[in-house]
Design an enzyme around this catalytic site. Structure first.
Site, PDB file in Angstrom:
ATOM      1  N   TYR A 150      47.201 -18.179 -51.559  1.00  0.00           N
ATOM      2  CA  TYR A 150      46.962 -16.958 -50.778  1.00  0.00           C
ATOM      3  C   TYR A 150      46.228 -15.911 -51.613  1.00  0.00           C
ATOM      4  O   TYR A 150      45.398 -15.163 -51.105  1.00  0.00           O
ATOM      5  CB  TYR A 150      48.304 -16.389 -50.275  1.00  0.00           C
ATOM      6  CG  TYR A 150      48.103 -15.233 -49.303  1.00  0.00           C
ATOM      7  CD1 TYR A 150      47.861 -15.484 -47.955  1.00  0.00           C
ATOM      8  CD2 TYR A 150      48.133 -13.914 -49.744  1.00  0.00           C
ATOM      9  CE1 TYR A 150      47.667 -14.453 -47.062  1.00  0.00           C
ATOM     10  CE2 TYR A 150      47.930 -12.863 -48.863  1.00  0.00           C
ATOM     11  CZ  TYR A 150      47.698 -13.138 -47.519  1.00  0.00           C
ATOM     12  OH  TYR A 150      47.493 -12.109 -46.639  1.00  0.00           O
ATOM     13  N   LYS A 177      23.570 -19.641 -43.308  1.00  0.00           N
ATOM     14  CA  LYS A 177      22.134 -19.972 -43.344  1.00  0.00           C
ATOM     15  C   LYS A 177      21.792 -20.545 -44.724  1.00  0.00           C
ATOM     16  O   LYS A 177      22.106 -21.683 -45.002  1.00  0.00           O
ATOM     17  CB  LYS A 177      21.296 -18.716 -43.033  1.00  0.00           C
ATOM     18  CG  LYS A 177      21.281 -18.322 -41.558  1.00  0.00           C
ATOM     19  CD  LYS A 177      22.510 -17.604 -41.150  1.00  0.00           C
ATOM     20  CE  LYS A 177      22.354 -16.833 -39.870  1.00  0.00           C
ATOM     21  NZ  LYS A 177      23.619 -16.194 -39.475  1.00  0.00           N
ATOM     22  N   ASP A 234      19.936  -7.501 -46.803  1.00  0.00           N
ATOM     23  CA  ASP A 234      20.478  -8.561 -45.964  1.00  0.00           C
ATOM     24  C   ASP A 234      19.866  -9.848 -46.507  1.00  0.00           C
ATOM     25  O   ASP A 234      18.711 -10.159 -46.222  1.00  0.00           O
ATOM     26  CB  ASP A 234      20.126  -8.338 -44.494  1.00  0.00           C
ATOM     27  CG  ASP A 234      20.680  -9.454 -43.613  1.00  0.00           C
ATOM     28  OD1 ASP A 234      21.021 -10.531 -44.153  1.00  0.00           O
ATOM     29  OD2 ASP A 234      20.762  -9.261 -42.386  1.00  0.00           O
ATOM     30  N   ARG A 254      14.695 -14.120 -27.818  1.00  0.00           N
ATOM     31  CA  ARG A 254      14.703 -12.986 -28.744  1.00  0.00           C
ATOM     32  C   ARG A 254      13.683 -11.983 -28.193  1.00  0.00           C
ATOM     33  O   ARG A 254      12.578 -11.850 -28.667  1.00  0.00           O
ATOM     34  CB  ARG A 254      14.311 -13.421 -30.166  1.00  0.00           C
ATOM     35  CG  ARG A 254      15.294 -14.340 -30.836  1.00  0.00           C
ATOM     36  CD  ARG A 254      16.489 -13.690 -31.539  1.00  0.00           C
ATOM     37  NE  ARG A 254      17.627 -13.298 -30.748  1.00  0.00           N
ATOM     38  CZ  ARG A 254      18.855 -13.167 -31.239  1.00  0.00           C
ATOM     39  NH1 ARG A 254      19.125 -13.464 -32.491  1.00  0.00           N
ATOM     40  NH2 ARG A 254      19.838 -12.742 -30.492  1.00  0.00           N
ATOM     41  N   PHE A 285      18.377  -6.101 -36.717  1.00  0.00           N
ATOM     42  CA  PHE A 285      18.992  -7.362 -36.326  1.00  0.00           C
ATOM     43  C   PHE A 285      20.211  -7.022 -35.469  1.00  0.00           C
ATOM     44  O   PHE A 285      20.878  -6.008 -35.712  1.00  0.00           O
ATOM     45  CB  PHE A 285      19.376  -8.250 -37.511  1.00  0.00           C
ATOM     46  CG  PHE A 285      19.939  -9.557 -37.026  1.00  0.00           C
ATOM     47  CD1 PHE A 285      19.102 -10.482 -36.417  1.00  0.00           C
ATOM     48  CD2 PHE A 285      21.294  -9.824 -37.072  1.00  0.00           C
ATOM     49  CE1 PHE A 285      19.613 -11.664 -35.884  1.00  0.00           C
ATOM     50  CE2 PHE A 285      21.813 -10.997 -36.539  1.00  0.00           C
ATOM     51  CZ  PHE A 285      20.968 -11.914 -35.949  1.00  0.00           C
ATOM     52  N   THR A 286      20.502  -7.876 -34.506  1.00  0.00           N
ATOM     53  CA  THR A 286      21.512  -7.571 -33.481  1.00  0.00           C
ATOM     54  C   THR A 286      22.861  -7.144 -34.064  1.00  0.00           C
ATOM     55  O   THR A 286      23.327  -6.029 -33.812  1.00  0.00           O
ATOM     56  CB  THR A 286      21.706  -8.804 -32.577  1.00  0.00           C
ATOM     57  OG1 THR A 286      21.990  -9.934 -33.400  1.00  0.00           O
ATOM     58  CG2 THR A 286      20.460  -9.093 -31.747  1.00  0.00           C
ATOM     59  N   PHE A 288      23.276 -10.540 -24.991  1.00  0.00           N
ATOM     60  CA  PHE A 288      22.596 -11.837 -24.914  1.00  0.00           C
ATOM     61  C   PHE A 288      23.555 -13.016 -25.057  1.00  0.00           C
ATOM     62  O   PHE A 288      23.305 -14.091 -24.523  1.00  0.00           O
ATOM     63  CB  PHE A 288      21.489 -11.927 -25.976  1.00  0.00           C
ATOM     64  CG  PHE A 288      21.988 -11.679 -27.373  1.00  0.00           C
ATOM     65  CD1 PHE A 288      22.090 -10.377 -27.853  1.00  0.00           C
ATOM     66  CD2 PHE A 288      22.372 -12.726 -28.187  1.00  0.00           C
ATOM     67  CE1 PHE A 288      22.574 -10.140 -29.134  1.00  0.00           C
ATOM     68  CE2 PHE A 288      22.849 -12.493 -29.472  1.00  0.00           C
ATOM     69  CZ  PHE A 288      22.949 -11.192 -29.946  1.00  0.00           C
TER      70      PHE A 288
HETATM   71  N1  F0G Z   1      21.658 -10.952 -40.637  1.00  0.00           N
HETATM   72  C1  F0G Z   1      20.721 -11.785 -40.169  1.00  0.00           C
HETATM   73  C2  F0G Z   1      19.288 -11.581 -40.544  1.00  0.00           C
HETATM   74  C3  F0G Z   1      21.094 -12.836 -39.327  1.00  0.00           C
HETATM   75  O1  F0G Z   1      20.158 -13.651 -38.867  1.00  0.00           O
HETATM   76  C4  F0G Z   1      22.454 -12.993 -38.979  1.00  0.00           C
HETATM   77  C5  F0G Z   1      22.881 -14.041 -38.060  1.00  0.00           C
HETATM   78  C6  F0G Z   1      23.388 -12.093 -39.500  1.00  0.00           C
HETATM   79  C7  F0G Z   1      22.952 -11.089 -40.327  1.00  0.00           C
HETATM   80  C8  F0G Z   1      24.857 -12.183 -39.156  1.00  0.00           C
HETATM   81  O2  F0G Z   1      25.430 -13.274 -39.773  1.00  0.00           O
HETATM   82  O3  F0G Z   1      26.120 -14.803 -37.898  1.00  0.00           O
HETATM   83  O4  F0G Z   1      27.086 -15.031 -40.199  1.00  0.00           O
HETATM   84  O5  F0G Z   1      27.706 -13.120 -38.757  1.00  0.00           O
HETATM   85  N2  F0G Z   1      22.095 -14.701 -37.375  1.00  0.00           N
HETATM   86  C9  F0G Z   1      22.401 -15.795 -36.483  1.00  0.00           C
HETATM   87  C10 F0G Z   1      21.134 -16.234 -35.819  1.00  0.00           C
HETATM   88  C11 F0G Z   1      23.485 -15.517 -35.519  1.00  0.00           C
HETATM   89  O6  F0G Z   1      21.228 -17.139 -34.956  1.00  0.00           O
HETATM   90  O7  F0G Z   1      20.054 -15.745 -36.145  1.00  0.00           O
HETATM   91  P1  F0G Z   1      26.646 -14.097 -39.108  1.00  0.00           P
END
Ligand code: F0G
Length: 506
Positions: A115, A301, A258, A425, A167-168, A492
């Site tokens: 833990y 990624k 990022d 997108r 980014f979203t 989305f």
């Molecule tokens: N920053 C970028 C540039 C991303 O592409 C993503 C996730 C995140 C942050 C967030 O990371 O998903 O591990 O919480 N991108 C995915 C995509 C969801 O399909 O492009 P996460």
């Protein structure tokens, strides 16, 4: 409809896209180059064939056209809501969809599930120190966990957070913490045809102008993504990072990265920026990170794992705040929402991701798909980016207004055509301005064909290309969609749509 006609006729047979094997034995001359050079470059080796052997396989179900039509209707024409068993080639995302290596699978076995103070955490910390160069790391369940922490730590209500395109999830967490995102990317990034080699660059004049206008104290931090996902996987140059770092630090503004697709960005620097052609990707990665105060990272990624992420930094006061918050939202600072085995796999993935041959092949494969589309006249974002090929839905479907959700409609049609899953997108992903409630109207209206790491072969890319080309040939048949269910945040993911037929409502 060559590829899909075969798919439909034979059910589970593999569509017959252009056969490269049938051409002359060394059509590209790469084999000769490989044989001649004493130390063949990673780019040459990886363009020959995938630089890995397949040790375990997963069978895929190839749905019939009738099944595909039923599945997309059930999913409300949102590819996020399809079941993966109904998908033939899954290019929804490169996030958590990569294939782990034999070394990663064996590392799972030595995961320390304590833990607190797990050995696996210290192995992750060592990998982050060696590869990224940051002193401290706080694991999180995935990238957005780290975005949540850093937004809560650094943003005060009403402060601005400049970044190179939104980014979203990043913007959503900045807004949740009371911040206001400001786009400071160069204008070329919003033009799918602009040939700039580093379309992810920050526009220094825009950033300096913002600092002058609002004052450095009203800027929470600057967030630079490498590469820029929403711009088409476009890289930032080393020179630009250096200049942004100088500007921020002159004003005592923290610069955060990022680093989700950092290695892809490093490979583009190796290829395109003067002085880096002979430098290994690992060295470029370290040099890039030296300009930042810290990073958020989605291990799903670059780091080649199915789950995981982290926040890394040099500053001890940020570390202390992160440790205070992570126990609230994720878990103890030595596991942060992950199992010990997840941290082990990520530690190995972090070391594997900077292998020159691996990353050269990844970039090659994305380009291999994109080039087939360009050759056929299909409009895509150029230059071809690091993790995906982006179809330009505005030029693909010039007969559809943006309110008819052309990218969403195109993603749905591509799935019906061949069982290939992609992602919108465009205007749907862009969401609404939280202040005014109005739709953001992005200049880019794209469909992303995202390539998972080490999962598909170049032959799969042939099938995808053939299907996109088929749909392009019948583009007049696509009439658009309307949203029938709109979730309040990150719409989305769960929105539902209905088709508009022949220009009128469904
Ligand atoms: N920053 C970028 C540039 C991303 O592409 C993503 C996730 C995140 C942050 C967030 O990371 O998903 O591990 O919480 N991108 C995915 C995509 C969801 O399909 O492009 P996460």
């Amino acid at each position: 409809m060559q590829a899909t006609a075969l798919l439909d006729a034979a059910g589970a047979s593999v569509p017959c896209a252009r056969s490269r094997a049938a051409e002359v034995p060394d059509p590209t001359g790469l084999l000769a180059l490989y044989n001649r050079s004493g130390q063949p470059q990673a780019a040459i080796v990886s363009a020959l064939a995938e630089p890995y052997r397949i040790k375990a396989v997963e069978s895929v179900h190839v749905p019939t056209r009738a099944e595909r039509e039923a599945a997309i209707a059930d999913a409300g024409y949102n590819t996020f809501l399809l079941r993966s068993r109904d998908v033939y080639i899954d290019l929804l995302t490169d996030s958590g969809t990569g294939a782990m290596s034999d070394r990663q699978w064996s590392a799972l076995m030595v995961g320390d599930e304590a833990y607190a103070g797990a050995t696996s955490f210290y192995r992750l910390e060592a990998a982050v120190r060696d590869v990224y160069g940051f002193r401290y790391v706080v694991p999180t369940h995935q990238g957005r966990g780290a975005e949540h922490l850093i937004s809560q730590i650094l943003i005060k209500q009403g402060q601005y957070v400049p970044g190179n395109m939104y980014f979203t999830t990043t913007r959503a967490h900045q807004e949740l913490a009371g911040g206001v995102f400001v786009d400071v990317i160069i204008d070329e990034a919003h033009d799918p045809r602009a040939p700039h080699p580093f379309k992810g660059n920050v526009d220094l004049a825009k950033l300096a102008g913002l600092i002058d206008r609002v004052g450095a104290a009203n800027i929470a931090y600057v967030n630079v993504a490498v590469t820029v996902n929403m711009a088409g996987g476009q890289p930032v140059s080393m020179a630009n990072l250096r200049a942004v770092s100088e500007l921020c630090h002159r004003h005592n503004i923290l610069l955060w990265c990022d680093a989700t697709r950092l290695v892809e960005n490093a490979y583009f620097i190796h290829e395109r920026e003067e002085g880096y052609a002979d430098r290994p990707v690992a060295e470029i990665v370290r040099a890039m990170m030296s300009y930042f105060d810290g990073c958020t990272m989605s291990g799903k990624k670059d780091a080649l794992v199915n789950i995981g992420g982290f926040l890394a930094m040099n500053d001890e006061s940020v570390l202390q705040r992160a440790r205070e918050l992570v126990v609230l939202f994720e878990g103890m600072p030595t596991y942060g929402g992950l199992a010990g085995r997840d941290m082990e796999a990520m530690a190995v993935g972090i070391r594997e991701m900077v292998d020159d041959q691996y990353i050269a092949h990844r970039i090659h494969q994305v380009r291999y798909l994109g080039q087939q589309l360009l050759d056929a006249g299909v409009p895509i974002v150029e230059p071809i980016g690091g993790h995906a090929v982006f179809l330009d839905a505005r030029r693909f479907l010039p007969h559809l207004d943006q309110e008819l959700l052309p990218a969403q409609a195109l993603a749905a049609q591509l799935y019906v055509d061949s069982g290939v899953r992609s992602m919108e997108r465009g205007i749907v992903s862009a969401g609404r301005d939280p202040q005014t409630g109005r739709n953001h109207i992005p200049k880019l209206e794209l469909v992303r064909l995202t390539i998972p790491r080490r999962v598909y072969t170049d032959r799969h890319m042939d099938v995808v290309a053939q299907s996109v080309i088929d749909v392009f040939g019948h583009r007049e048949d696509i009439h658009g969609l309307r949203m029938v269910y709109e979730p309040p945040t990150l719409r989305f993911f769960n929105a539902r749509f209905a088709p508009i037929r022949d220009g009128g409502p469904a």
